[in-house]
Write a protein that holds these residues in place. Structure first.
Motif, PDB file in Angstrom:
ATOM      1  N   VAL A 168       0.815  -1.216  -0.231  1.00 48.70           N
ATOM      2  CA  VAL A 168       0.015   0.239  -0.241  1.00 48.70           C
ATOM      3  C   VAL A 168       0.408   1.299  -0.224  1.00 48.70           C
ATOM      4  CG1 VAL A 168      -2.159   1.055   1.169  1.00 48.70           C
ATOM      5  CG2 VAL A 168      -1.971  -0.553   1.568  1.00 48.70           C
ATOM      6  N   GLY A 169       1.218   1.932  -0.997  1.00 44.20           N
ATOM      7  CA  GLY A 169       1.382   3.648  -1.011  1.00 44.20           C
ATOM      8  C   GLY A 169       2.383   2.755  -2.354  1.00 44.20           C
ATOM      9  N   GLY A 170       2.138   1.595  -2.813  1.00 44.48           N
ATOM     10  CA  GLY A 170       3.092   1.868  -4.314  1.00 44.48           C
ATOM     11  C   GLY A 170       4.646   2.224  -3.800  1.00 44.48           C
ATOM     12  N   SER A 171       4.932   2.788  -5.232  1.00 39.32           N
ATOM     13  CA  SER A 171       6.731   3.027  -5.204  1.00 39.32           C
ATOM     14  C   SER A 171       6.806   4.932  -4.691  1.00 39.32           C
ATOM     15  CB  SER A 171       6.695   3.049  -6.008  1.00 39.32           C
ATOM     16  OG  SER A 171       7.057   1.586  -7.159  1.00 39.32           O
ATOM     17  N   THR A 172       5.719   5.463  -4.260  1.00 40.19           N
ATOM     18  CA  THR A 172       5.757   6.330  -3.484  1.00 40.19           C
ATOM     19  C   THR A 172       6.497   5.808  -1.669  1.00 40.19           C
ATOM     20  OG1 THR A 172       3.884   6.037  -1.848  1.00 40.19           O
ATOM     21  CG2 THR A 172       3.632   7.607  -3.925  1.00 40.19           C
ATOM     22  N   LEU A 173       6.636   4.752  -1.657  1.00 42.55           N
ATOM     23  CA  LEU A 173       6.896   4.293  -0.580  1.00 42.55           C
ATOM     24  C   LEU A 173       9.097   4.091  -0.410  1.00 42.55           C
ATOM     25  CD1 LEU A 173       4.790   0.959   0.808  1.00 42.55           C
ATOM     26  CD2 LEU A 173       5.374   3.630   1.762  1.00 42.55           C
ATOM     27  N   HIS A 174       8.936   4.075  -1.689  1.00 44.25           N
ATOM     28  CA  HIS A 174      10.672   4.132  -2.061  1.00 44.25           C
ATOM     29  C   HIS A 174      11.276   5.360  -2.908  1.00 44.25           C
ATOM     30  CE1 HIS A 174      11.725   2.362  -6.083  1.00 44.25           C
ATOM     31  NE2 HIS A 174      10.813   2.101  -6.173  1.00 44.25           N
ATOM     32  N   TRP A 175      10.035   6.335  -3.238  1.00 46.28           N
ATOM     33  CA  TRP A 175      10.790   8.126  -3.900  1.00 46.28           C
ATOM     34  C   TRP A 175      12.019   8.079  -3.507  1.00 46.28           C
ATOM     35  CZ3 TRP A 175       7.665  12.356  -6.064  1.00 46.28           C
ATOM     36  CH2 TRP A 175       7.284  12.750  -4.393  1.00 46.28           C
ATOM     37  N   ASN A 176      12.778   9.067  -3.947  1.00 42.78           N
ATOM     38  CA  ASN A 176      13.563   9.477  -3.754  1.00 42.78           C
ATOM     39  C   ASN A 176      12.732  11.180  -3.443  1.00 42.78           C
ATOM     40  OD1 ASN A 176      15.888   8.495  -3.240  1.00 42.78           O
ATOM     41  ND2 ASN A 176      15.873   8.378  -5.616  1.00 42.78           N
ATOM     42  N   GLY A 177      11.495  11.837  -3.441  1.00 48.82           N
ATOM     43  CA  GLY A 177      10.557  12.771  -3.527  1.00 48.82           C
ATOM     44  C   GLY A 177      10.986  14.349  -4.299  1.00 48.82           C
ATOM     45  N   LEU A 178      12.134  13.576  -5.626  1.00 45.99           N
ATOM     46  CA  LEU A 178      11.684  14.953  -6.379  1.00 45.99           C
ATOM     47  C   LEU A 178      10.618  15.308  -6.918  1.00 45.99           C
ATOM     48  CD1 LEU A 178      15.639  13.651  -7.840  1.00 45.99           C
ATOM     49  CD2 LEU A 178      15.137  15.332  -5.611  1.00 45.99           C
ATOM     50  N   SER A 179      11.047  16.612  -7.088  1.00 41.16           N
ATOM     51  CA  SER A 179       9.292  16.750  -7.688  1.00 41.16           C
ATOM     52  C   SER A 179       9.582  18.156  -8.353  1.00 41.16           C
ATOM     53  CB  SER A 179       8.564  17.436  -6.442  1.00 41.16           C
ATOM     54  OG  SER A 179       7.947  16.297  -5.459  1.00 41.16           O
ATOM     55  N   PHE A 180       9.802  17.803  -9.799  1.00 42.99           N
ATOM     56  CA  PHE A 180       9.939  18.515 -11.137  1.00 42.99           C
ATOM     57  C   PHE A 180       8.508  18.491 -11.996  1.00 42.99           C
ATOM     58  CE2 PHE A 180      14.069  16.939  -9.778  1.00 42.99           C
ATOM     59  CZ  PHE A 180      14.686  17.579  -9.381  1.00 42.99           C
ATOM     60  N   GLY A 225      18.755   9.420   6.166  1.00 36.74           N
ATOM     61  CA  GLY A 225      19.418   9.387   5.140  1.00 36.74           C
ATOM     62  C   GLY A 225      18.968   7.892   4.742  1.00 36.74           C
ATOM     63  N   PHE A 226      17.731   7.427   4.575  1.00 33.31           N
ATOM     64  CA  PHE A 226      16.685   6.219   4.056  1.00 33.31           C
ATOM     65  C   PHE A 226      15.513   6.648   3.421  1.00 33.31           C
ATOM     66  CE2 PHE A 226      19.651   4.153   7.701  1.00 33.31           C
ATOM     67  CZ  PHE A 226      20.341   3.301   6.437  1.00 33.31           C
ATOM     68  N   CYS A 227      15.398   7.495   2.478  1.00 38.77           N
ATOM     69  CA  CYS A 227      14.952   7.510   1.369  1.00 38.77           C
ATOM     70  C   CYS A 227      13.758   6.894   1.157  1.00 38.77           C
ATOM     71  CB  CYS A 227      14.810   8.891   0.926  1.00 38.77           C
ATOM     72  SG  CYS A 227      15.600  10.303   1.192  1.00 38.77           S
ATOM     73  N   ASN A 228      14.075   5.828   0.601  1.00 40.58           N
ATOM     74  CA  ASN A 228      14.016   4.799  -0.812  1.00 40.58           C
ATOM     75  C   ASN A 228      14.002   3.540   0.436  1.00 40.58           C
ATOM     76  OD1 ASN A 228      17.339   5.684  -2.703  1.00 40.58           O
ATOM     77  ND2 ASN A 228      14.970   6.300  -2.941  1.00 40.58           N
ATOM     78  N   GLN A 229      14.158   3.441   1.188  1.00 37.46           N
ATOM     79  CA  GLN A 229      13.935   2.677   2.138  1.00 37.46           C
ATOM     80  C   GLN A 229      12.604   2.515   3.009  1.00 37.46           C
ATOM     81  OE1 GLN A 229      16.926   3.380   2.611  1.00 37.46           O
ATOM     82  NE2 GLN A 229      17.401   1.431   0.488  1.00 37.46           N
ATOM     83  N   THR A 284       1.363   8.051  -0.092  1.00 37.71           N
ATOM     84  CA  THR A 284       0.319   7.587  -0.138  1.00 37.71           C
ATOM     85  C   THR A 284       0.060   7.421   0.539  1.00 37.71           C
ATOM     86  OG1 THR A 284       0.599   5.817  -2.356  1.00 37.71           O
ATOM     87  CG2 THR A 284      -0.327   8.401  -2.495  1.00 37.71           C
ATOM     88  N   LEU A 285       0.704   5.874   1.485  1.00 40.16           N
ATOM     89  CA  LEU A 285       0.142   5.159   3.081  1.00 40.16           C
ATOM     90  C   LEU A 285      -0.263   6.140   3.802  1.00 40.16           C
ATOM     91  CD1 LEU A 285       0.446   2.552   4.151  1.00 40.16           C
ATOM     92  CD2 LEU A 285       2.723   3.075   4.393  1.00 40.16           C
ATOM     93  N   TYR A 286       0.692   7.054   3.643  1.00 42.09           N
ATOM     94  CA  TYR A 286       0.223   7.961   5.070  1.00 42.09           C
ATOM     95  C   TYR A 286      -0.452   9.814   4.427  1.00 42.09           C
ATOM     96  CZ  TYR A 286       4.810   8.947   4.631  1.00 42.09           C
ATOM     97  OH  TYR A 286       6.780   8.805   4.186  1.00 42.09           O
ATOM     98  N   SER A 287      -0.815   9.958   3.834  1.00 42.62           N
ATOM     99  CA  SER A 287      -1.047  10.908   3.705  1.00 42.62           C
ATOM    100  C   SER A 287      -2.279  11.137   2.390  1.00 42.62           C
ATOM    101  CB  SER A 287      -0.301  12.444   2.205  1.00 42.62           C
ATOM    102  OG  SER A 287      -0.174  11.181   1.599  1.00 42.62           O
ATOM    103  N   GLU A 288      -2.901  10.284   1.612  1.00 42.77           N
ATOM    104  CA  GLU A 288      -4.254  10.475   0.546  1.00 42.77           C
ATOM    105  C   GLU A 288      -4.804   9.024   1.166  1.00 42.77           C
ATOM    106  OE1 GLU A 288      -4.486  12.665  -1.164  1.00 42.77           O
ATOM    107  OE2 GLU A 288      -1.723  13.778  -1.015  1.00 42.77           O
ATOM    108  N   ILE A 289      -3.981   8.227   1.551  1.00 48.49           N
ATOM    109  CA  ILE A 289      -5.202   7.284   2.142  1.00 48.49           C
ATOM    110  C   ILE A 289      -5.836   7.396   3.161  1.00 48.49           C
ATOM    111  CG2 ILE A 289      -5.116   4.612   2.534  1.00 48.49           C
ATOM    112  CD1 ILE A 289      -2.823   4.375   0.208  1.00 48.49           C
ATOM    113  N   PRO A 290      -4.733   7.841   3.801  1.00 43.92           N
ATOM    114  CA  PRO A 290      -6.134   8.036   5.839  1.00 43.92           C
ATOM    115  C   PRO A 290      -7.130   9.037   4.987  1.00 43.92           C
ATOM    116  CG  PRO A 290      -3.603   8.288   5.922  1.00 43.92           C
ATOM    117  CD  PRO A 290      -4.144   7.646   4.647  1.00 43.92           C
TER     118      PRO A 290
END
Lengths: 522, 162
Positions: A89-101, A197-201, A211-217
Motif C-alpha cells: 500500500v503506497g506503491g512506489s511512493t514508499l521508495h521514491w526520492n521525493g524529487l518533484s519537478f 539517509g534512508f529515503c528509499n527504504q 500516499t500510505l500516510y497522506s492520501e489514503i488515510p
C-alpha cells in the motif's frame, strides 16, 4: 471502516494505491464519490520500515517474476528483475526520492520540438503545460514540495555540497536543492526530515510524501474509501456494450472475488497496467481491453540512467541525510548541438554500503573492486536522469506459456535502446567526470544502472484514438468508463522525475471523472 | 530448486538477488578441514579487505556450509573447490595470492564462482559488523538521524548559496 458491497455497481474501483491510484481515489472521495481501492501488496505502517537496505528491499519490492529482453542493461544484469518498484500500500511512493519537478513546456510537444527522430515513436502530448499548470500547483501543495507554496528548502547536506561546487566550477548556473516532497518542517500531519539517509527504504519520519500516510488515510476519513490490500486484480470485465462493469481479483486468502464498478481506474505502474489490459481480453476485445490501437504495452520509456561516483581525498559521508539532495538543470534544455534530442538532469545521489557493493559493479570482485568500496566515506555520487526515446517495439508483452503465482502470464519487458540514449549517456559521463573533478575528485567510478524505477508510456496519451490508448484525461479511447491513472499515460518520458506529473494528472483526472459522473456521462 | 537454478544460471548479479535469504550458519560438516580452509580463502579472495578480521568471512563460510544442507549446493561447492585445485594443479588455497587470483579468473563465469560471489556479497556487505571499517554508519533513526550528527559537516568546500 467503510465497507462496500461487492455487488455495489455505483463505486469507482481504483487498481493500485501509489502516486496515481491513491491520489485519484482521495480526490474522488473528497467529492463524495464512493471508491474501492484494490492493492496487490500488504499494508505497512511507518514503524514497520527498516533503516537497512537489505531488509527494506526484501520487505517492499515487487518481486513477482518478470523477464527483460532486448539490449538494455537489465537484459543481462537483471534478467528476472528489471524493474525496481514496490508491492505494498503506497506503491512506489514508499521508495521514491521525493524529487518533484514539473516537466518543461516544450517536453509536452516532444515531436514538434525535436522533429522526426528516426527509429523513435515521438509524439506530442494531447495536454499542454499551461493546461496542467494549475494542477501542478495543487499537486505541489498536496505533496508539500519545498520551494513552492512558501515551503522552505532543506539545508545543504554533504553530498549536495559536492554537486553544487563541482557544478558551479564547470559553469553550470541552475543548481538547486529545492523541489523535494520532503517536509523541511512539520506540515499537513507529517513530520520533519531529520536527515535519516534512508529515503528509499520507507521514510521512518513520514517526512517524505507517500500516499500510505497522506492520501489514503485522508480518503478513509471521508468515509467514502474502502481499501482492500493483498488483492491482486486478474482482469477487468465489461458488459455487452463494452463498458467496464467489474473486476475479478484474488484476495489475501487466495480466493477469487468480483467487485462491481461504475468506473475503473488502473494504476498498477507501467508494467502491471498494460499487463492487466492485455489480460482482460474477450471476444469484444480480442487484443486486450482498450487496445484497438494496438498501442497497449508499447512505447515503454524509463529514463536514461547511469551513476558516477567520485573519490575524494577528504571525507564526504554521502550517506548522511537526504538520498538525492540536489539537482543540476543546465542540461535539461532542448539543444540538439549536443548531439541528442531531449535533456537530462544531474542529481546528487548516495547509496549505503550494501547497495553500493551490489550495484557498483554487477560482476565486480577482487582488489580493484574492494579498493573502490574501501573509499566508501570519501565518495560522492551523481546520477543521470534523462529523457529516453520512445520506440514502438519497446514495452510489455505476455509470456506465451509461463504463468505466475496468480496463474497470469509472466510479463516480458523488452527494450532496444536508441542511439539518442547512448549519445546522452556519453555526454553525461563526460560532464559528470568534469563536475566531480572540479570539486576535487581524484578518480571516478562508472556504474551501469540496470533496474528501472521510472516506468512510463505503456498506455500513452494521444489526441488521435489510433495513435494511443488514452485521451488527455487518461480516459481510454475505446472504453469510456475505463481510465489509466499512472505513469503509463505519459506520451513521452520528459527529463524530469515522473511522480509530480503523475499526481497532477491524477488530480485533473478526478475532476474530469466527477464532472462526467455528475453529467451522467459515466 | 528455483533459487539454486537462478544462482547457477545468472551470468551476473541482479539486484533482485537482494531478495535472497541469508542462510543459517553451520559449523564444520559437511566439508573437510581442507575444504573449509579453501572456502575461507575463497571468500576472502573474492572480496579482500585487509582491515577486516576473519570473523565476517568465517560467518560467510558458515552460511555457505548451511546452504550446503541442500545436496545440490553441496555438490556445486565440492566440485567447484575441486575444479580450483585442478586449475592450480594442487591445493589452490595454499598457493600465493597472485596464483590464486589467476586461477579464480579462469573460473569466474562458472555457476560455482557466481554462486559463492553472490552469497559472499550479501553475507559480507549486509553484515553491520563490517560497516564501521568503511565509515558507513547504517541505521540512524534510533539516534535521531544525521541532522545533529554531521549531515553537513563537509568543510573543505564552500557553502552553497541558495
Amino acid at each position: 471502516m467503510t465497507q462496500f458491497d461487492q455487488n455495489d455497481d455505483s463505486v469507482v474501483v481504483v487498481i493500485g494505491s501509489g502516486a496515481g491510484g491513491a491520489t485519484v481515489a482521495h480526490e474522488l472521495c473528497e467529492k463524495g464519490i464512493k471508491v474501492v481501492v484494490l492493492e496487490a501488496g500488504p499494508r505497512f505502517t511507518i514503524d514497520d520500515f527498516h533503516n537497512n537496505e537489505l531488509a527494506a528491499y526484501q520487505q517492499l519490492t515487487w518481486a513477482d517474476k518478470r523477464y527483460a529482453t532486448g539490449d538494455w542493461p537489465a537484459a543481462t544484469l537483471a534478467p528476472e528483475g528489471p524493474n525496481w518498484i514496490v508491492k505494498a500500500v503506497g506503491g512506489s511512493t514508499l521508495h521514491w526520492n521525493g524529487l518533484s519537478f514539473r516537466a518543461q513546456p516544450h517536453e509536452f510537444k516532444a515531436r514538434t520540438t525535436y522533429g522526426e527522430v528516426e527509429g523513435a515513436s515521438l509524439a506530442d502530448w494531447p495536454v499542454t503545460y499551461d493546461e496542467l499548470d494549475p494542477y501542478y500547483s495543487r499537486a505541489e501543495d498536496k505533496m508539500g514540495v519545498t520551494g513552492t507554496h512558501g515551503i522552505k528548502r532543506h539545508p545543504a547536506n554533504n553530498n549536495y555540497k559536492v554537486l553544487y561546487n563541482g557544478a558551479q566550477r564547470i559553469g553550470y548556473t541552475q543548481i538547486s536543492n529545492a523541489r523535494q516532497a520532503i517536509n523541511s518542517e512539520f506540515r499537513d500531519g507529517r513530520g520533519a526530515c531529520i536527515q535519516l539517509g534512508f529515503c528509499n527504504q520507507g521514510c521512518k519520519m513520514g517526512a517524505k510524501w507517500s500516499t500510505l500516510y497522506s492520501e489514503i488515510p485522508k480518503a478513509e476519513e471521508t468515509g467514502n474509501l474502502e481499501l482492500r490490500s493483498g488483492c491482486m486484480v486478474l482482469r477487468i470485465e465489461h458488459d455487452k456494450a463494452g463498458n467496464a462493469n467489474g473486476v475479478i481479483y484474488v484476495d489475501g486468502d487466495g480466493v477469487e472475488q468480483r467487485q462491481s464498478a461504475r468506473v475503473v481506474c488502473v494504476a498498477g505502474n507501467a508494467i502491471e497496467t498494460p499487463r492487466l489490459l492485455l489480460n482482460s481480453n474477450s471476444s469484444l476485445f480480442p487484443d486486450g481491453m482498450a487496445n484497438s490501437s494496438g498501442e497497449v504495452g508499447r512505447n515503454y520509456v524509463r529514463h536514461v540512467g547511469a551513476i558516477v561516483f567520485g573519490e575524494f581525498d577528504k571525507p564526504v559521508n554521502m550517506h548522511r541525510g537526504i538520498t538525492v539532495p540536489g539537482t543540476v538543470f543546465d542540461e535539461a534544455r532542448f539543444d540538439p548541438s549536443r548531439g541528442f534530442a531531449g535533456g537530462y538532469l544531474i542529481e546528487a545521489v548516495s547509496l549505503g554500503l550494501t547497495n553500493l557493493a551490489v550495484v557498483g559493479d554487477a560482476a565486480g570482485w577482487g582488489r580493484n573492486y574492494t579498493g573502490f568500496l574501501e573509499k566508501y566515506d570519501h565518495l560522492a555520487g551523481v546520477l543521470l536522469n534523462g529523457e529516453d526515446m520512445p520506440r514502438s517495439q519497446n514495452g510489455v508483452s505476455l509470456h506465451d506459456t509461463e504463468r505466475d503465482q496468480y496463474g497470469l502470464p509472466v510479463p516480458i519487458i523488452h527494450v532496444e535502446e536508441h542511439d539518442n540514449d547512448h549519445a546522452m549517456s556519453a555526454h553525461f559521463k563526460g560532464q559528470a567526470e568534469a563536475l566531480l573533478g572540479a570539486a576535487g575528485s581524484t578518480k571516478q567510478h562508472h556504474v551501469v544502472t540496470a533496474a528501472a524505477t521510472h516506468n512510463m508510456g505503456t498506455c500513452r496519451m494521444s489526441a488521435d484514438e489510433d495513435k494511443g490508448v488514452v485521451n488527455s484525461f487518461g480516459q481510454t479511447h475505446e472504453v469510456k468508463n475505463l481510465f489509466v491513472s499512472d505513469g503509463s499515460q505519459f506520451t513521452t518520458a520528459t527529463a524530469e522525475n515522473p511522480t509530480l506529473t503523475i499526481v497532477a494528472l491524477a488530480i485533473r483526472q478526478a475532476d474530469h471523472i466527477a464532472a462526467q459522473m455528475s453529467a451522467k456521462a459515466l | 530448486m528455483k533459487r539454486r537454478n537462478f544462482l547457477a544460471g545468472s551470468s551476473v548479479l541482479t539486484i533482485a538477488a537482494l531478495a535472497l535469504p541469508i542462510y543459517p550458519s553451520r559449523a564444520g560438516e559437511p566439508f573437510t578441514d581442507g575444504q573449509t580452509a579453501a572456502l575461507l580463502r575463497l571468500v576472502k579472495d573474492i572480496f579482500p579487505h585487509d582491515a577486516l578480521s576473519d570473523d565476517p568471512y568465517q560467518a560467510v563460510v558458515g552460511q555457505l556450509t548451511g546452504a550446503a544442507a541442500d545436496p545440490n549446493m553441496l555438490t556445486l561447492l565440492r566440485d567447484g573447490l575441486a575444479s580450483l585445485d585442478a586449475v592450480a594443479e594442487g591445493a589452490w588455497h595454499e598457493r600465493t595470492e597472485v596464483d590464486r587470483v589467476s586461477a579464480l579468473k579462469e573460473i569466474q563465469s562458472t555457476p560455482f564462482f557466481l554462486t559463492v560471489r553472490v552469497m559472499t556479497l550479501f553475507g559480507l556487505y549486509g553484515n553491520p559488523a563490517i560497516w564501521p571499517a568503511f565509515g558507513y554508519e547504517g541505521a540512524s533513526y534510533e539516534q535521531g538521524g544525521y541532522l545533529f550528527r554531521g549531515f553537513d559537516d563537509l568543510d573543505w568546500l564552500p557553502e552553497p548559496l541558495s
